[in-house]
Design a protein around this motif. Structure first.
Motif, short mmCIF file in Angstrom:
data_model
loop_
_atom_site.label_atom_id
_atom_site.label_comp_id
_atom_site.label_asym_id
_atom_site.label_seq_id
_atom_site.Cartn_x
_atom_site.Cartn_y
_atom_site.Cartn_z
N SER A 36 0.84 -1.22 0.00
CA SER A 36 0.00 0.00 0.00
C SER A 36 0.86 1.26 0.00
O SER A 36 0.54 2.25 -0.68
CB SER A 36 -0.93 0.00 1.22
OG SER A 36 -1.96 -0.94 1.04
N TYR A 37 1.96 1.26 0.77
CA TYR A 37 2.89 2.40 0.74
C TYR A 37 3.41 2.62 -0.68
O TYR A 37 3.44 3.75 -1.19
CB TYR A 37 4.08 2.13 1.68
CG TYR A 37 3.97 2.83 3.03
CD1 TYR A 37 4.05 4.22 3.12
CD2 TYR A 37 3.80 2.09 4.19
CE1 TYR A 37 3.95 4.86 4.35
CE2 TYR A 37 3.69 2.72 5.43
CZ TYR A 37 3.77 4.11 5.50
OH TYR A 37 3.66 4.75 6.72
N ILE A 96 -3.78 14.22 -0.36
CA ILE A 96 -2.98 14.69 0.79
C ILE A 96 -2.96 16.21 0.86
O ILE A 96 -2.98 16.80 1.95
CB ILE A 96 -1.55 14.11 0.73
CG1 ILE A 96 -1.60 12.58 0.88
CG2 ILE A 96 -0.67 14.70 1.86
CD1 ILE A 96 -0.26 11.88 0.88
N ASP A 97 -2.98 16.88 -0.30
CA ASP A 97 -3.00 18.36 -0.30
C ASP A 97 -4.27 18.88 0.39
O ASP A 97 -4.24 19.86 1.14
CB ASP A 97 -2.93 18.90 -1.73
CG ASP A 97 -1.55 18.70 -2.34
OD1 ASP A 97 -0.57 18.63 -1.54
OD2 ASP A 97 -1.44 18.58 -3.57
N MET A 147 0.71 18.67 12.56
CA MET A 147 0.09 17.78 11.58
C MET A 147 0.64 18.07 10.18
O MET A 147 0.88 17.14 9.39
CB MET A 147 -1.43 17.93 11.59
CG MET A 147 -2.10 17.43 12.86
SD MET A 147 -1.74 15.70 13.23
CE MET A 147 -2.62 14.87 11.94
N ILE A 148 0.83 19.34 9.88
CA ILE A 148 1.41 19.72 8.58
C ILE A 148 2.80 19.10 8.44
O ILE A 148 3.16 18.58 7.38
CB ILE A 148 1.49 21.27 8.45
CG1 ILE A 148 0.08 21.89 8.48
CG2 ILE A 148 2.23 21.65 7.16
CD1 ILE A 148 -0.80 21.50 7.31
N GLU A 149 3.58 19.12 9.54
CA GLU A 149 4.94 18.55 9.50
C GLU A 149 4.89 17.05 9.20
O GLU A 149 5.68 16.52 8.43
CB GLU A 149 5.66 18.80 10.83
CG GLU A 149 6.09 20.25 11.01
CD GLU A 149 6.68 20.51 12.40
OE1 GLU A 149 6.65 19.58 13.25
OE2 GLU A 149 7.15 21.63 12.64
N ARG A 150 3.93 16.36 9.83
CA ARG A 150 3.82 14.92 9.61
C ARG A 150 3.43 14.61 8.16
O ARG A 150 3.96 13.68 7.55
CB ARG A 150 2.77 14.32 10.56
CG ARG A 150 3.26 14.23 12.00
CD ARG A 150 2.15 13.79 12.93
NE ARG A 150 2.60 13.90 14.33
CZ ARG A 150 1.83 14.23 15.34
NH1 ARG A 150 0.55 14.47 15.14
NH2 ARG A 150 2.32 14.32 16.56
N GLN A 193 4.75 12.96 2.52
CA GLN A 193 4.88 13.24 1.08
C GLN A 193 6.33 13.09 0.61
O GLN A 193 6.59 12.56 -0.47
CB GLN A 193 4.37 14.65 0.78
CG GLN A 193 2.85 14.74 0.76
CD GLN A 193 2.35 16.07 0.21
OE1 GLN A 193 2.82 17.14 0.63
NE2 GLN A 193 1.40 16.03 -0.70
N PHE A 194 7.26 13.53 1.46
CA PHE A 194 8.68 13.38 1.13
C PHE A 194 9.03 11.88 1.01
O PHE A 194 9.69 11.46 0.06
CB PHE A 194 9.54 14.04 2.21
CG PHE A 194 11.01 13.78 2.05
CD1 PHE A 194 11.77 14.51 1.14
CD2 PHE A 194 11.65 12.79 2.80
CE1 PHE A 194 13.12 14.25 0.97
CE2 PHE A 194 13.01 12.53 2.64
CZ PHE A 194 13.74 13.27 1.73
N ASP A 195 8.55 11.09 1.97
CA ASP A 195 8.83 9.65 1.96
C ASP A 195 8.25 8.99 0.72
O ASP A 195 8.90 8.13 0.09
CB ASP A 195 8.26 8.98 3.21
CG ASP A 195 9.04 9.32 4.47
OD1 ASP A 195 10.24 9.67 4.35
OD2 ASP A 195 8.45 9.25 5.57
N LEU A 196 7.04 9.37 0.33
CA LEU A 196 6.40 8.77 -0.84
C LEU A 196 7.18 9.12 -2.11
O LEU A 196 7.33 8.28 -3.00
CB LEU A 196 4.95 9.24 -0.96
CG LEU A 196 4.01 8.75 0.15
CD1 LEU A 196 2.64 9.43 0.03
CD2 LEU A 196 3.84 7.23 0.12
#
Length: 621
Positions: free
Chosen positions: A386-387, A423-424, A436-439, A444-447
């Motif tokens: 799923s990731y 996600i946006d 929450m914005i940081e998480r 998004q960076f990880d994806l």
């Protein structure tokens, strides 16, 4: 021609009255002894066949025992009762309570009821199927061991939750007027304890009781048998304390070890000749099992010559180990042998996954004694996939719900109502909450990072950089699980993904692998000439010309979850069972490296190769 029996077999067969315990080592002729002793007490001691009860643990074993008995009685159908514990106990209940077959809860119905009760608890459970099965097993052990529920500590969830599920399950059964197999035992015990008239009637009916595989008996089964056999105590038990490997199902080997204390004056007979295995295999197996402290002191002798020595081989990794097995199989077939001569045994049903792929690759027919789970259907694999899907552009709510709180990002499912997740849009929803914005930024960076990687690197990144490893640690603690079992799934995923250059190739492999497993499962029962693949548990009672035992390393054999002395002794018994399945050739294979990590050869290998000079027997002689 008159059948020739060994001295020990003759002694057991000719036993008349009173308690008798027959310790029957592997391949020592225990079925022969039970059937011929039944014949003897009918013909020599004039016992009415209808007063004889022969109990086994499975329907198949009971049927085989009856067929072999009828064969030696020239196919005369005498009214000897052959049956399982459950069949016998249900017969008693049927006469007293008018129970019928429809009152017995089917296993699939039992699973459905427990599943529904678990779902009502709203537990955060990923491996629901395994969890439900574990709860069912625990309920069975509570009933089988006659444990006061207030004194029971669950190994799968909090004690309060377990007690609640147990009580509600009991309530559902009463409402439906159903009993499960465990209730049969408890109710039969209570009936015979409370109604002395009914007990006396069944004692008069079953004046001679013979029990096979006695080492697998549980507490409530034993209590009922003690009642039925009294007051004459013509109890003839056959088993092998060294082959007791079902503690997880409620079997209590200590019952057999203490039998002589319960029945003073018991005649003990040891069937100490192994007619199955060659001499070298017998000697190695005796070296091994003699290390157990809680056992009857006995030495099994081979009836055959030494034959081919046991082969102990250590390979660099599983790939080399599997290549050697494939090579040996092909040579065996080329020399005129059959596939069905060979068995490959392993500790758990995920053990042969890479070997199965090789067998498929070389078109070697194989038969699985146990269904091998598809690793890609495990919740860890589903989460990883799923990731990756989300990284590749999926906006599926199903995929997002699998990953969003693994690790915990504290995002409620309630706000994720749309079928398509953006996600946006989520970031706009949480615009006033900086944390929450940081998480979500980090997600998004990880994806983006995952999208650019090959499968192997992506899986590694998900575990280590995204934080999925931390999630698994917390989950294992919550579920009271051994983290090592979950880490093994991770390691298998990594190895399986190593050779794929991109996600398309990997996803295609996953699909093909699932199709092939399904095909193999459908063909399984139609293969007569095939390699047998079996866990050590399911190989019990079977025998093969050639046996390979694979991955004989610490952490696998004995298993990493075996911590206490009793656990190690059971693991040793299990390995002893595996070793004694081989008739002519035994190959014990270990690896130096497993999942890219160094491993140690199992202590059991050293024990097999070394004679123990000092014997300690704490169980009695």
């Amino acid at each position: 021609m008159k059948k020739q029996f060994s001295k020990a077999q003759s002694e057991a067969i000719n036993h008349n009255t009173g308690p008798c315990m027959v310790l029957a080592g592997p391949g020592s002729g225990k079925t022969l002894v039970i059937t011929h002793r039944t014949k003897k007490i009918i013909e020599k001691y004039n016992v009415n066949p209808s007063n004889i009860l022969v109990i086994t643990f499975t329907k198949a074993a009971a049927r085989e025992m009856q067929e072999r008995f009828e064969k030696i009685m020239d196919d005369r159908c005498l009214p000897v009762s052959f049956g399982t514990f459950h069949a016998v106990f249900f017969k008693i209940l049927k006469y007293s309570y008018n129970y019928r077959a429809e009152n017995i809860l089917r296993e699939e119905e039992k699973y459905r009821i427990i599943k529904e009760l678990v779902e009502k608890e709203n537990l955060d459970i990923e491996d629901e199927k395994e969890f439900v099965s574990s709860i069912i097993s625990e309920i069975g052990n509570v009933k089988g061991d006659m444990i006061d529920l207030n004194n029971y500590y669950s190994s799968n969830c909090s004690d309060e939750i377990f007690k609640r599920i147990y009580a509600k399950y009991d309530e559902v059964l009463r409402r439906k007027n159903k009993i499960d197999f465990d209730d049969m035992l408890i109710m039969c015990f209570e009936l015979l304890m409370q109604r002395k008239d009914i007990l006396a009637a069944w004692q008069a009916k079953y004046q001679y009781v013979l029990i096979d595989e006695f080492q697998d008996i549980n507490r409530v089964q034993y209590e009922v048998i003690k009642l039925l056999a009294a007051p004459q105590d013509n109890l003839f038990i056959v088993g092998d304390d060294d082959q007791s490997i079902y503690r997880f199902r409620g079997a209590r080997p200590e019952i057999m070890l203490n039998f002589e204390n319960d029945y003073q004056g018991t005649i003990k007979i040891v069937l100490d000749e192994n007619y199955r295995c060659n001499g070298n295999i017998v000697k190695a197996s005796c070296n091994l099992i003699s290390r157990n402290e809680k056992r009857f002191d006995k030495v099994i002798k081979p009836s055959r010559e030494d034959g081919v020595p046991v082969e102990y081989r250590e390979f660099k990794n599983e790939s080399e180990e599997n290549a050697r097995i494939i090579s040996d199989i092909r040579k065996h077939i080329e020399s005129g042998g059959r596939y069905s001569d060979i068995a490959v045994l392993f500790r758990t049903n995920i053990g042969p996954r890479f070997l199965v792929e090789k067998l498929m690759e070389y078109n070697i027919p194989f038969h699985m004694k146990d269904s091998m789970p598809n690793i890609y259907e495990h919740f860890i694999a589903k989460d990883v996939i799923s990731y990756i899907r989300f990284a590749l552009g999926s906006k599926s709510r199903t995929d997002f719900l699998r990953i969003i709180n693994k690790p915990n990002r504290y995002i409620s499912r309630e706000i994720l109502r749309e079928d398509i997740i953006d996600i946006d849009r989520l970031m706009r929803y949480f615009r006033d909450k900086v944390w929450m914005i940081e998480r979500l930024d980090k997600l998004q960076f990880d994806l983006r990072m995952i999208k650019q990687m090959a499968p192997y690197a992506a899986i590694n990144y998900i575990f280590q950089s995204v934080g999925y490893e931390q999630y698994l640690e917390e989950y294992a603690d919550y579920r009271r699980m051994n983290l090592e079992e979950l880490n093994e799934i991770r390691d298998e995923l990594l190895i399986a993904a190593k050779d794929f250059r991109n996600f398309d190739e990997w996803f295609e492999h996953i699909e093909n692998y699932a199709d092939e497993l399904k095909k193999q499962a459908e063909m399984n029962n139609r293969k007569e000439n095939a390699i047998e693949l079996a866990t050590m548990h399911s190989a019990k009672g079977l025998e093969y010309e050639i046996v390979y035992i694979i991955d004989v390393v610490e952490g696998v054999v004995p298993h990493s979850k075996a911590v206490l002395d009793d656990d190690i002794e059971e693991e040793r018994r299990m390995f002893y069972v595996a070793v004694t399945r081989a008739k002519n050739r035994l190959h014990v294979f270990s690896v130096k490296e497993r999942f890219s990590r160094q491993v140690e050869i199992s202590r059991f290998v050293k024990e097999m190769r070394t004679i123990k000079t000092v014997r300690t027997d704490k169980a009695g002689k």
